[in-house]
Write a protein that holds these residues in place. Structure first.
Motif, PDB file in Angstrom:
ATOM      1  N   GLU A   1      77.218  59.943  46.014  1.00 36.96           N
ATOM      2  CA  GLU A   1      77.147  58.559  45.541  1.00 36.96           C
ATOM      3  C   GLU A   1      76.351  57.743  46.548  1.00 36.96           C
ATOM      4  O   GLU A   1      76.640  57.758  47.734  1.00 36.96           O
ATOM      5  CB  GLU A   1      78.576  58.014  45.377  1.00 36.96           C
TER       6      GLU A   1
ATOM      7  N   SER B   1      80.407  50.648  35.910  1.00 35.28           N
ATOM      8  CA  SER B   1      81.832  50.894  35.646  1.00 35.28           C
ATOM      9  C   SER B   1      82.731  49.744  36.093  1.00 35.28           C
ATOM     10  O   SER B   1      83.905  49.686  35.703  1.00 35.28           O
ATOM     11  CB  SER B   1      82.273  52.194  36.323  1.00 35.28           C
TER      12      SER B   1
ATOM     13  N   THR C   1      85.638  53.723  27.626  1.00 31.02           N
ATOM     14  CA  THR C   1      86.689  54.241  26.731  1.00 31.02           C
ATOM     15  C   THR C   1      86.595  55.763  26.611  1.00 31.02           C
ATOM     16  O   THR C   1      87.611  56.460  26.600  1.00 31.02           O
ATOM     17  CB  THR C   1      86.513  53.637  25.313  1.00 31.02           C
TER      18      THR C   1
HETATM   19  C1  LIG Z   1      78.009  44.418  29.902  1.00 30.65           C
HETATM   20  C2  LIG Z   1      78.702  45.729  29.629  1.00 30.65           C
HETATM   21  C3  LIG Z   1      79.916  45.742  28.949  1.00 30.65           C
HETATM   22  C4  LIG Z   1      80.554  46.951  28.675  1.00 30.65           C
HETATM   23  N1  LIG Z   1      81.781  46.927  28.087  1.00 30.65           N
HETATM   24  C5  LIG Z   1      82.418  48.084  27.841  1.00 30.65           C
HETATM   25  C6  LIG Z   1      83.710  48.075  27.262  1.00 30.65           C
HETATM   26  O1  LIG Z   1      84.314  47.018  27.067  1.00 30.65           O
HETATM   27  N2  LIG Z   1      84.280  49.258  26.960  1.00 30.65           N
HETATM   28  C7  LIG Z   1      83.664  50.438  27.168  1.00 30.65           C
HETATM   29  O2  LIG Z   1      84.219  51.475  26.810  1.00 30.65           O
HETATM   30  N3  LIG Z   1      82.472  50.486  27.787  1.00 30.65           N
HETATM   31  C8  LIG Z   1      81.845  49.332  28.140  1.00 30.65           C
HETATM   32  N4  LIG Z   1      80.627  49.348  28.765  1.00 30.65           N
HETATM   33  C9  LIG Z   1      80.038  50.646  29.099  1.00 30.65           C
HETATM   34  C10 LIG Z   1      80.637  51.257  30.372  1.00 30.65           C
HETATM   35  O3  LIG Z   1      80.784  50.286  31.376  1.00 30.65           O
HETATM   36  C11 LIG Z   1      79.715  52.386  30.840  1.00 30.65           C
HETATM   37  O4  LIG Z   1      79.496  53.273  29.762  1.00 30.65           O
HETATM   38  C12 LIG Z   1      80.300  53.184  31.988  1.00 30.65           C
HETATM   39  O5  LIG Z   1      80.764  52.345  33.008  1.00 30.65           O
HETATM   40  C13 LIG Z   1      79.230  54.127  32.521  1.00 30.65           C
HETATM   41  O6  LIG Z   1      79.725  54.767  33.660  1.00 30.65           O
HETATM   42  P1  LIG Z   1      78.795  55.689  34.535  1.00 30.65           P
HETATM   43  O7  LIG Z   1      79.674  56.403  35.475  1.00 30.65           O
HETATM   44  O8  LIG Z   1      77.913  56.484  33.626  1.00 30.65           O
HETATM   45  O9  LIG Z   1      77.789  54.683  35.264  1.00 30.65           O
HETATM   46  P2  LIG Z   1      77.942  53.857  36.626  1.00 30.65           P
HETATM   47  O10 LIG Z   1      79.251  53.195  36.721  1.00 30.65           O
HETATM   48  O11 LIG Z   1      76.726  52.989  36.711  1.00 30.65           O
HETATM   49  O12 LIG Z   1      77.880  54.966  37.750  1.00 30.65           O
HETATM   50  C14 LIG Z   1      76.694  55.635  38.096  1.00 30.65           C
HETATM   51  C15 LIG Z   1      76.725  55.884  39.587  1.00 30.65           C
HETATM   52  O13 LIG Z   1      75.619  56.701  39.960  1.00 30.65           O
HETATM   53  C16 LIG Z   1      75.206  56.299  41.252  1.00 30.65           C
HETATM   54  N5  LIG Z   1      73.849  56.747  41.476  1.00 30.65           N
HETATM   55  C17 LIG Z   1      72.724  56.389  40.793  1.00 30.65           C
HETATM   56  N6  LIG Z   1      71.638  57.007  41.301  1.00 30.65           N
HETATM   57  C18 LIG Z   1      72.069  57.792  42.333  1.00 30.65           C
HETATM   58  C19 LIG Z   1      71.408  58.663  43.249  1.00 30.65           C
HETATM   59  N7  LIG Z   1      70.093  58.862  43.200  1.00 30.65           N
HETATM   60  N8  LIG Z   1      72.164  59.287  44.181  1.00 30.65           N
HETATM   61  C20 LIG Z   1      73.498  59.095  44.255  1.00 30.65           C
HETATM   62  N9  LIG Z   1      74.181  58.254  43.409  1.00 30.65           N
HETATM   63  C21 LIG Z   1      73.478  57.621  42.450  1.00 30.65           C
HETATM   64  C22 LIG Z   1      75.307  54.773  41.170  1.00 30.65           C
HETATM   65  O14 LIG Z   1      75.340  54.184  42.455  1.00 30.65           O
HETATM   66  C23 LIG Z   1      76.594  54.588  40.393  1.00 30.65           C
HETATM   67  O15 LIG Z   1      77.725  54.444  41.208  1.00 30.65           O
HETATM   68  C24 LIG Z   1      79.967  48.171  29.075  1.00 30.65           C
HETATM   69  C25 LIG Z   1      78.756  48.157  29.789  1.00 30.65           C
HETATM   70  C26 LIG Z   1      78.144  46.937  30.072  1.00 30.65           C
HETATM   71  C27 LIG Z   1      76.869  46.924  30.869  1.00 30.65           C
END
Ligand SMILES: Cc1cc2nc3c(=O)[nH]c(=O)nc-3n(C[C@H](O)[C@H](O)[C@H](O)COP(=O)(O)OP(=O)(O)OC[C@H]3O[C@@H](n4cnc5c(N)ncnc54)[C@H](O)[C@@H]3O)c2cc1C
Length: 370
Positions: free
Chosen positions: A34, A44, A356
């Motif tokens: 991370e 997230s 979710t």
């Molecule tokens: C405005 C908004 C409202 C939303 N509302 C909802 C909701 O109400 N309900 C719902 O179910 N979903 C909702 N979502 C969607 C949900 O938030 C996301 O689908 C989910 O958080 C995605 O999680 P993730 O782990 O894929 O991404 P992230 O939380 O972005 O995690 C990705 C991680 O990868 C790391 N990373 C990136 N590149 C590198 C690299 N090169 N090396 C090391 N680490 C790296 C980043 O630092 C980050 O910590 C919403 C999204 C948004 C934007």
């Protein structure tokens, strides 16, 4: 000489955390890389914290299937481990006659997706359930709810660590090189640049997941993996608005988002949002000039809202595969064996309902790595 590990998960958002736990349970050695100082500092922790029922998405899409499965897994997890959540229900409101047909369409779509507890409401029924709301008709979704996403993220982090997953924070993945049946992963941390070899690489890098796929050698233009950033801002409302509704109140959805909705978070804050507009760069500031637009949207079904009671709150950015004006795009969760990259698993475009669906997404990926 590069150290060798079984599985490298890139990214410690909700998807990386849940996936690391799922894979570590299968007794594989998992390292999570991370770039930030800790987990869950990006999308997230910048969302609506809504547990979606699974209404909006086309039948049999990953979004529909994993949302419905993930919702049930999430309520169960919250229940068993005291993670703060409330199945408060939600009403999608038709503010005028034209929108009633959309509400009926959503009802049919939700039923096709296996959301069997939906109920169409007349104007009088909406008023009986939520006396402060104005609507021509509505769709009641009893299984929608809200949760404390920080609580969930720290639970998933602890759980993954207990199963043996190792977290390497402050470490950015900057290169991925195919080396026979394995991958050389290059990383940068405060000590400089180094690397290791992984048998499996799981790309959970959220807003950077298209760049990570490209680093590994995937042609992201050809594969349709290029992400578009779609910003969503929130405005908070004065505390006098607390407890004016008992459910989440949503308008009918827009092209790029679920619409600016009304939500009372578990800590009591009342919020409007998120908006949805495409941006070129990641910038989490909230533009105060958008206040009137929020007010106008909300006023259609929340007649009591006053402009001066709105204050800028926060913003998040959706990692969308769907560009402006384009049709629906599903989550990409792909083992890239056919593209010539066995052991590389890409998760791209994990926008809503990713929070979710996280536990179901993790199971899906777990099956790909077992
Ligand atoms: C405005 C908004 C409202 C939303 N509302 C909802 C909701 O109400 N309900 C719902 O179910 N979903 C909702 N979502 C969607 C949900 O938030 C996301 O689908 C989910 O958080 C995605 O999680 P993730 O782990 O894929 O991404 P992230 O939380 O972005 O995690 C990705 C991680 O990868 C790391 N990373 C990136 N590149 C590198 C690299 N090169 N090396 C090391 N680490 C790296 C980043 O630092 C980050 O910590 C919403 C999204 C948004 C934007």
């Amino acid at each position: 000489m590069f150290a060798e590990i079984d599985v490298a998960v890139i990214g410690a958002g909700v998807i990386g955390l849940a996936t690391a736990h799922e894979i570590a349970q299968g007794k594989k050695q998992v390292f999570v890389f991370e770039k930030n100082r800790t987990f869950g500092l990006e999308t997230s922790s910048r969302n609506s914290e809504v547990i979606h029922a699974g209404i909006y998405y086309p039948e049999d899409s990953l979004k529909a299937r994993l949302c419905v499965e993930g919702k049930n897994l999430l309520y169960d997890l919250c229940d068993r481990h005291n993670i703060a959540c409330r199945k408060c229900g939600k009403i999608i409101v038709a503010a005028d006659e034209n929108e009633t047909q959309w509400v009926e369409e959503l009802y049919k779509q939700g039923r096709k997706n296996g959301v069997n507890d939906l109920a169409l409401l007349s104007a009088a029924e909406v008023r009986r359930l939520e006396p402060n709301i104005e609507a021509r008709a509505g769709l009641l979704s009893p299984s929608s709810g809200i949760l404390d996403s920080h609580n969930l993220l720290s639970f998933l982090h602890n759980q993954a660590r207990e199963k043996g997953a190792e977290f390497v924070f402050g470490t950015e993945v900057i290169g991925i090189e195919r080396a026979s049946a394995k991958y050389k992963v290059h990383i940068r941390d405060r000590d400089g640049i180094s690397g290791f070899v992984a048998h499996v690489v799981v790309n959970c890098a959220g807003l950077n997941s298209d760049s990570i796929a490209e680093l590994a050698g995937i042609d992201i233009a050809k594969s349709g993996y290029r992400l578009h950033y779609c910003k969503g801002e929130y405005f908070s409302l004065d505390s006098k608005y607390r407890n004016l509704t008992s459910r989440l109140i949503y308008p009918v959805p827009e092209q790029a988002g679920h619409g600016i909705h009304w939500r009372q978070a578990l800590d009591g804050r009342v919020l409007l949002g998120p908006s949805a507009y495409y941006v070129e760069a990641i910038d989490y500031s909230v533009d105060e000039n958008h206040k009137r637009c929020f007010y106008t949207s909300a006023k259609r079904f929340l007649p009591f809202v006053e402009l001066e009671d709105l204050a800028p709150e926060s913003a998040g950015i959706r990692p969308k595969l769907q560009g402006p004006g384009e049709d629906f795009r599903d989550f990409v969760i792909a083992h890239e064996e056919k593209a010539g990259f066995p052991g590389l698993i890409n998760l791209i475009g994990i926008e809503s309902p990713g929070l979710t669906a996280a536990l179901a997404v993790a199971r899906f990926v777990g099956r790909m790595t077992s």
